[in-house]
Design a protein around this motif. Structure first.
Motif, PDB file in Angstrom:
ATOM      1  N   ALA A 637       7.400  -6.811  -6.612  1.00  0.00           N
ATOM      2  CA  ALA A 637       7.737  -5.577  -7.324  1.00  0.00           C
ATOM      3  C   ALA A 637       9.071  -5.093  -6.790  1.00  0.00           C
ATOM      4  CB  ALA A 637       6.660  -4.515  -7.124  1.00  0.00           C
ATOM      5  N   MET A 669       3.933   0.361 -11.245  1.00  0.00           N
ATOM      6  CA  MET A 669       3.171   0.341  -9.999  1.00  0.00           C
ATOM      7  C   MET A 669       1.745   0.846 -10.172  1.00  0.00           C
ATOM      8  SD  MET A 669       5.108  -1.069  -7.906  1.00  0.00           S
ATOM      9  CE  MET A 669       4.066  -0.823  -6.478  1.00  0.00           C
ATOM     10  N   TYR A 701       7.139  -6.461  -1.666  1.00  0.00           N
ATOM     11  CA  TYR A 701       7.238  -5.136  -2.292  1.00  0.00           C
ATOM     12  C   TYR A 701       8.530  -4.434  -1.874  1.00  0.00           C
ATOM     13  CZ  TYR A 701       6.407  -0.197  -3.162  1.00  0.00           C
ATOM     14  OH  TYR A 701       6.553   1.103  -3.554  1.00  0.00           O
TER      15      TYR A 701
END
Length: 799
Positions: A637, A669, A701
């Motif tokens: 992400a 998210m 992340y």
């Protein structure tokens, strides 16, 4: 004695109020004071038709009396000038803890009863008004979304003036009166907000009339500005670019005369300034008026209680008379205080306000509690959003080209600026970072708002511009909140690390949105949209001070109905996400995207589909048979984590070709959360299908790794989840060294896979050693050359 300041008069004829007008103003003010005090104390017997008894008193006494008489006075006189001049006005009440005053005036003018028919404008409704205040199942003690006419909560001080200016932007016919409490005036955000007058365009914007209310005290201490000698305060306000008009005193009728004169003087000046700019094309920056109102704190309340002075002191801040159920003398004092307003003159036998009380009240939408500007969703128009296809970058093959995502986005925002130019209902705000954040193409459509001095080397300054830059995140946030709450659209671009400066402000806005969603009479407003860039992983020259990705954690702790967080991995996904968030209502949307060159992974069509899903498998990025269950999941992400995951997948393909690797990219998210915890959350079945229930998941992340654990801790496969992210290992260094320092790099990710896939540790020991050696080689290389390893700097996706 009250007085107006000794400036040259703008009016040829002084304001003269007849005795009848004075009596009517005073009647309205007394009625509002009575209603404010009644809300704090009374459970029953609203008109005092019988002697006050203990059973008429609330069991818990909550609220703020001290500021209420001053707010009531201002409200009364705003009513007069609105009615007399036919003004469209909005009031922002900085001392929002003076909720009893604002509620009292809304009830008096009828707006409250129209919004809440069960709180009728009679004795029965008055009893409900009193009972509900700060009572279980009732309304808050502060001005709140439940309060008709409000756009400003005021429980947290410092933001009123910024909100007022935001409301005035692109509202040329609107007067925004902003009452600033003397405690609030000591806060940093309010001090910065005085500079907003250098950005107010007298042609296209409305006017803001600050009313600095100095009643001398805060909760327990004197107020700084209230203790300044008047000449010193004048120097301060003139230095800010205002011309002060003083009204001081504690005698009601002279105060009414002086305040009426001050309002007329201020409004005449505002009219003159706007006419000079709009009709005479004047370019001189106006010296806008500010009213400095000095009245005693707790004015008209008990002068002494238990031998201690109360009115005019800090003791009147909240509840001047306490312990009424156990202190008959206090009960007697309360009855005397309430009867001193002579309610029998102010309300008829049915409890309706008399004609004198209502003589100054405007009608219809001109009432401060009924203005549509305080319910901005009623005025909102859909943005004319262009299609992303016009601005998309071509992607024939993943990872074959690079673009700066925010620079690509800049072209899109420029077009939004162009398309909204005739209607002027979109603003881009940011703290001196539009060009730094690669959005500078917007200057082709609109310059930067600026009313102060310009010199030859200045660029893009524009007296009528709609890009707002000032090096105060508080002021940017306040401007945009005021703009959105009055029905317009905008985007806040900020360095990721420094958006934390407005943590508390966004808290309050989220609370406002959450509450207003429950009120059927409040129309949805455009969302508060953040674009956070110059992010943690690419602060190559600024270093540790500019590295903090924690705003996402802060926002995702808040009301799930309201908050959304997106981490688009490339330029096209950023376009798709931005198109979406600009079309939404009643959300706080946080978008995190880089401004440095980034690989293009998805075509526009693919980006739209991926963003609509919010999370998905990138089949082309994995390895092994697509129909086979993966041995490991590489999740990512954020743009830099996505690049490192794909580089790790590339290494695994070449070093361990028999390994089945699945790559999952997360844009939204909240998709990681269970569906019951967030509207965007995935059901367990969908989550398990993507991430498996028993295979290791290595998650790269963008931010602090524990957030991913918090979002997914109840999932079946959580024990198999291993997250890499930012661990406060920051400095000024090369881009790749940042990920190495925080163990987010491709080599560490490959080592994590080897460590966590059962049976792989022995079989792939040599591969793991190669990865460790590459990290060691990296450390030596950057210290000698100052740049990243060629194999990293020149890497491209070859899948």
């Amino acid at each position: 004695m009250p007085h107006a300041a000794h400036q040259e008069r703008d009016r040829t004829t002084p304001t003269v109020l007849t005795d009848e007008e004075l009596r009517a103003l005073d009647a309205h003010w007394r009625a509002a004071n009575y209603l404010a005090a009644g809300q704090i104390y009374l459970l029953a017997n609203p008109l005092l038709t019988e002697p006050l008894a203990v059973e008429h008193i609330k069991p818990r006494l909550l609220g703020h009396w001290g500021t209420s008489p001053g707010l009531n006075l201002v409200h009364t006189h705003l009513n007069r000038v609105i009615r007399a001049r036919g003004l469209n006005a909005l009031a922002v009440w900085g001392p929002g803890h003076g909720g009893p005053a604002v509620l009292a005036n809304s009830w008096l003018e009828g707006s409250y009863s129209e919004t809440y028919p069960d709180v009728s404008r009679d004795a029965e409704g008055m009893a409900r008004l009193f009972r509900q205040f700060s009572f279980p199942g009732g309304v808050p003690s502060h001005v709140a979304p439940e309060t008709p006419g409000s756009i400003h909560e005021g429980g947290e001080l410092g933001y009123s003036l910024a909100h007022a200016y935001g409301a005035a932007l692109d509202n040329p016919d609107l007067l925004v009166a902003c009452v600033i409490g003397d405690g609030e005036a000591e806060t940093g955000p309010l001090a910065g907000s005085w500079h907003a007058n250098k950005f107010l365009d007298p042609v296209h914007d409305g006017a803001v009339l600050p009313i600095l209310h100095l009643n001398g005290y805060k909760i327990a201490n004197p107020a700084v500005l209230a203790r300044l000698p008047e000449p010193e305060l004048d120097e301060l306000l003139r230095g800010y670019g205002h011309e002060p008009i003083h009204v001081t005193g504690d005698d009601p009728f002279p105060i009414h005369r002086a305040l009426a004169e001050a309002f007329d003087l201020a409004l005449d000046r505002i009219t003159r300034f706007q006419r000079a700019a709009r009709e005479e094309r004047g370019t001189e920056r106006p010296r806008w008026p500010v009213i400095v109102l000095r009245t005693p704190k707790g004015w008209t309340g008990p002068a002494w209680v238990d031998g201690e002075p109360v009115a005019g002191t800090w003791r009147s801040h909240q509840v001047p008379l306490a312990g009424l159920r156990d202190n008959p003398e206090h009960l007697r004092q309360l009855e005397g205080w309430l009867r001193s307003y002579r309610p029998e003159e102010l309300f008829d036998a049915e409890g309706r306000p008399t004609a004198d009380v209502l003589a100054c009240v405007p009608e219809g939408a001109r009432r401060l509690g009924s203005t549509p500007h305080a319910n901005g969703g009623l005025l909102t128009r859909e943005l004319p959003l262009p299609s992303c296809d016009r601005f998309a970058v071509p992607v024939d093959k993943p990872g074959a080209s690079l673009h700066e995502p925010t620079r690509v986005l800049g072209g899109y925002v420029e077009q939004v600026m162009r398309d909204t130019a005739p209607r002027r209902d979109f603003r881009l705000v940011g703290p001196d970072e539009t060009a730094s954040n690669r959005l500078d193409s917007v200057f082709a459509a609109s310059g930067k708002a600026w009313q102060a001095q310009t010199i030859q080397v200045d660029e893009h300054l524009d007296r009528h511009g709609r890009v707002m830059e000032v090096l105060s995140e508080h002021l940017c946030q306040g401007w945009l909140e005021g703009y959105l709450l009055t029905g317009r659209h905008g985007l806040f671009s900020c360095y990721e690390a420094f958006v934390h400066i407005v943590d508390s402000m966004v808290n309050q806005h989220i609370k406002w949105l959450r509450t207003s969603r429950e009120l059927t009479w409040r129309a949805p407003i455009p969302s508060l949209n953040y674009l956070l860039t110059s992010h943690v992983w690419r602060q190559d020259h600024n270093g540790f001070s500019h590295q903090d990705p924690g705003f996402v954690d802060h926002v995702l702790n808040k009301s799930p109905e309201v908050v959304r967080v997106y981490l688009p991995p490339d330029a096209n996904t950023l376009l798709s996400v931005t198109e979406h968030v600009l079309s939404t209502r009643d959300y706080v949307n946080v978008v995190v995207a880089g401004k440095q060159p980034c690989f293009d992974w998805l075509s526009m069509e693919q980006a739209r589909a991926h963003c609509a899903r919010g999370v998905g498998v990138w089949e082309w990025a994995g390895s092994g048979d697509g129909d086979r269950e993966p041995d490991v999941v590489l999740a990512c992400a954020g743009d830099v984590p996505t690049q490192e995951v794909l580089a790790a997948s590339d290494l695994l393909r070449r070093q361990l070709p028999e390994l089945a690797v699945r790559v999952v990219n997360v844009v939204d998210m909240a998709r990681l959360m269970p569906h019951g915890d967030h509207p965007h959350g995935m059901p367990d079945s969908e989550y398990d299908g993507l991430f498996t229930t028993d295979k290791p998941v290595i998650f790269a992340y963008h931010g602090y790794p524990w957030l991913i654990h918090r979002l997914a801790y109840r999932r079946t496969g959580h024990a198999n989840l291993h997250v890499r992210g930012y661990r406060e290992m920051g400095t000024t260094t090369t881009p790749f060294d940042m990920v190495v320092r925080n163990d987010l790099d491709r080599y560490r990710l490959v080592m994590d896979v080897i460590d966590r896939v059962p049976g792989l540790g022995v079989r792939a020991a040599v591969v793991r050693q190669r990865m460790a050696d590459a990290r060691a080689r990296h450390h030596s290389w950057i210290r000698e050359h100052g740049t990243d390893l060629p194999e990293v700097a020149d890497w491209t996706w070859t899948g």
